[in-house]
Enzyme design. Structure first.
Site, PDB file in Angstrom:
ATOM      1  N   ARG A 101       9.977   6.007  25.979  1.00  0.00           N
ATOM      2  CA  ARG A 101      11.277   6.683  25.899  1.00  0.00           C
ATOM      3  C   ARG A 101      11.986   6.473  24.557  1.00  0.00           C
ATOM      4  O   ARG A 101      13.204   6.538  24.474  1.00  0.00           O
ATOM      5  CB  ARG A 101      12.188   6.260  27.070  1.00  0.00           C
ATOM      6  CG  ARG A 101      11.609   6.636  28.441  1.00  0.00           C
ATOM      7  CD  ARG A 101      12.443   6.110  29.581  1.00  0.00           C
ATOM      8  NE  ARG A 101      12.497   4.647  29.613  1.00  0.00           N
ATOM      9  CZ  ARG A 101      11.535   3.877  30.117  1.00  0.00           C
ATOM     10  NH1 ARG A 101      10.435   4.429  30.628  1.00  0.00           N
ATOM     11  NH2 ARG A 101      11.646   2.562  30.132  1.00  0.00           N
ATOM     12  N   HIS A 127       7.494   5.507   4.392  1.00  0.00           N
ATOM     13  CA  HIS A 127       7.305   4.259   5.135  1.00  0.00           C
ATOM     14  C   HIS A 127       5.938   4.229   5.810  1.00  0.00           C
ATOM     15  O   HIS A 127       5.310   3.174   5.911  1.00  0.00           O
ATOM     16  CB  HIS A 127       8.414   4.098   6.180  1.00  0.00           C
ATOM     17  CG  HIS A 127       8.411   2.782   6.869  1.00  0.00           C
ATOM     18  ND1 HIS A 127       8.676   1.591   6.213  1.00  0.00           N
ATOM     19  CD2 HIS A 127       8.166   2.444   8.165  1.00  0.00           C
ATOM     20  CE1 HIS A 127       8.600   0.591   7.060  1.00  0.00           C
ATOM     21  NE2 HIS A 127       8.283   1.082   8.260  1.00  0.00           N
ATOM     22  N   HIS A 141       3.543  13.709  -1.998  1.00  0.00           N
ATOM     23  CA  HIS A 141       3.899  12.314  -1.725  1.00  0.00           C
ATOM     24  C   HIS A 141       3.617  11.475  -2.968  1.00  0.00           C
ATOM     25  O   HIS A 141       2.498  11.000  -3.189  1.00  0.00           O
ATOM     26  CB  HIS A 141       3.090  11.801  -0.522  1.00  0.00           C
ATOM     27  CG  HIS A 141       3.455  10.423  -0.099  1.00  0.00           C
ATOM     28  ND1 HIS A 141       2.588   9.580   0.569  1.00  0.00           N
ATOM     29  CD2 HIS A 141       4.603   9.717  -0.253  1.00  0.00           C
ATOM     30  CE1 HIS A 141       3.193   8.432   0.814  1.00  0.00           C
ATOM     31  NE2 HIS A 141       4.410   8.493   0.311  1.00  0.00           N
ATOM     32  N   LYS A 189       3.706 -11.489  10.136  1.00  0.00           N
ATOM     33  CA  LYS A 189       4.973 -11.712  10.839  1.00  0.00           C
ATOM     34  C   LYS A 189       5.052 -10.820  12.068  1.00  0.00           C
ATOM     35  O   LYS A 189       4.303  -9.855  12.216  1.00  0.00           O
ATOM     36  CB  LYS A 189       6.167 -11.454   9.919  1.00  0.00           C
ATOM     37  CG  LYS A 189       6.383 -10.008   9.497  1.00  0.00           C
ATOM     38  CD  LYS A 189       7.657  -9.887   8.683  1.00  0.00           C
ATOM     39  CE  LYS A 189       8.004  -8.435   8.384  1.00  0.00           C
ATOM     40  NZ  LYS A 189       7.133  -7.836   7.385  1.00  0.00           N
ATOM     41  N   GLY A 221      17.637  -6.988   3.878  1.00  0.00           N
ATOM     42  CA  GLY A 221      17.102  -8.106   3.106  1.00  0.00           C
ATOM     43  C   GLY A 221      16.677  -9.294   3.944  1.00  0.00           C
ATOM     44  O   GLY A 221      16.139 -10.262   3.419  1.00  0.00           O
ATOM     45  N   GLY A 222      16.909  -9.238   5.257  1.00  0.00           N
ATOM     46  CA  GLY A 222      16.576 -10.371   6.119  1.00  0.00           C
ATOM     47  C   GLY A 222      15.095 -10.691   6.148  1.00  0.00           C
ATOM     48  O   GLY A 222      14.695 -11.864   6.088  1.00  0.00           O
ATOM     49  N   SER A 301      -2.174  21.203 -11.581  1.00  0.00           N
ATOM     50  CA  SER A 301      -2.492  20.060 -10.723  1.00  0.00           C
ATOM     51  C   SER A 301      -1.520  18.914 -10.984  1.00  0.00           C
ATOM     52  O   SER A 301      -1.123  18.666 -12.131  1.00  0.00           O
ATOM     53  CB  SER A 301      -3.921  19.583 -10.995  1.00  0.00           C
ATOM     54  OG  SER A 301      -4.168  18.351 -10.347  1.00  0.00           O
ATOM     55  N   SER A 303      -2.410  15.863  -9.857  1.00  0.00           N
ATOM     56  CA  SER A 303      -3.225  14.671  -9.604  1.00  0.00           C
ATOM     57  C   SER A 303      -2.992  13.578 -10.644  1.00  0.00           C
ATOM     58  O   SER A 303      -3.094  12.395 -10.349  1.00  0.00           O
ATOM     59  CB  SER A 303      -4.717  15.032  -9.579  1.00  0.00           C
ATOM     60  OG  SER A 303      -5.126  15.573 -10.819  1.00  0.00           O
TER      61      SER A 303
END
Length: 314
Positions: A101, A127, A141, A189, A221-222, A301, A303
């Site tokens: 959900r 991300h 990208h 982590k 920043g944590g 291009s 590339s």
């Protein structure tokens, strides 16, 4: 070709306009008293290849809606093509369902941009690279790894190691290590919550070395702070932290002014001058954007500006 800017990052748009030698287009952006957005392009765009630069900086929802209204105005003005330059693509952290959900907001944003009439997206260091597949239009990208690596080279570090702050950044860290000709280590982590991280162990030798931590984005920043503290517990020197997107939500500035961080190097995909601090160095992605725009407009291009260490995409 015409280049316009929303209100999110006009400084970057002006820098790009100067590099491609195209004047920044005139567009009137306002708000009704109710908060609704008003847009009027004050010059003809008929048949033109139009580029709109709008980063998803805070307030992200306001700037996203502004982009949609600008695109709608262009679509109704017989424009040639509509290209959205989104240096920082927000809502990208929810690219899959980790729990039942939950939304997949990265796909939702892609659907909205495509439906409203965007025909191409140019962005930096998503991300999750798989977000490109959420679009049925071209997505350029780009990566800022090269400009970040060049900034690190000028520091002339000795006995350094590139560090991936989590398992998801391993491929990026490996590319960054190849660019700098350095070894790399991995921090493992887990995340109890959205803005919480618990470092469990470190894979690789960091003792007596200067860690170069590479991230796609830094929010509060944590997480970075916990990684830095764990690296120092394992004998590492103060770290160099590199990131493409400096979101810097409060209290990021206070956290990142930490003795375990020698320098932080970020790009200007987001406006951060007002949130700057002593150890922060900002490098510009404007030359990369200018080169990409010129090549796309001339049907050449791109590339040469992908600069991926293990492959080149045509």
């Amino acid at each position: 070709m015409k280049l316009f800017s929303g209100l999110s990052h006009q400084a970057l748009a002006e820098e790009v306009a100067a590099l491609i030698r195209v004047p920044l287009g005139n567009v009137r952006l306002g708000r009704f008293r109710s908060g609704e957005i008003y847009v009027n392009f004050e010059e003809s765009v008929r048949g033109k290849d139009v580029y709109i630069l709008q980063s998803f900086s805070p307030p992200i929802n306001e700037h996203f809606m502004e982009l949609l209204v600008m695109v709608d105005a262009l679509k109704r003005s017989s424009v040639g093509t509509i290209n959205a330059i989104i240096p920082y693509y927000g809502y990208a952290r929810q690219e899959k369902q980790d729990k039942p959900r939950e939304p997949i907001t990265a796909k939702m944003i892609a659907d909205m941009l495509t439906t409203i009439g965007v025909q191409r997206v140019i962005t930096f260091d998503l991300h999750a690279p798989a977000i490109q597949g959420f679009f049925n239009i071209p997505v350029e990208h780009l990566t800022a790894l090269d400009v970040l690596a060049e900034a690190v080279r000028t520091l002339r570090l000795e006995n350094a190691v590139v560090v991936s702050p989590d398992a998801g950044r391993v491929k990026t860290a490996e590319k960054f290590a190849n660019l700098l000709d350095l070894p790399f280590a991995i921090v493992h982590k887990r995340r109890p919550g959205h803005h919480e991280a618990a470092v469990t162990h470190i894979i690789g030798d960091v003792k007596g070395k200067t860690p170069i931590i590479i991230e796609d984005m830094i929010d509060t920043g944590g997480t970075i702070l916990k990684v830095v503290e764990r690296l120092m517990e394992n004998g590492a020197k103060p770290a160099i932290v590199c990131a493409t997107h400096a979101v810097f939500s409060p209290p990021a500035q206070e956290k990142l002014n930490h003795p375990g961080i020698e320098k932080m190097i970020v790009t200007n995909t987001l406006p951060i001058e007002e949130r700057s601090f002593e150890r922060l160095q900002i490098v510009s992605v404007a030359p990369l954007l200018a080169e990409a725009i010129s090549r796309i407009h001339e049907h050449r291009s791109i590339s040469i500006i992908w600069q991926e260490s293990d492959s080149v995409k045509e």
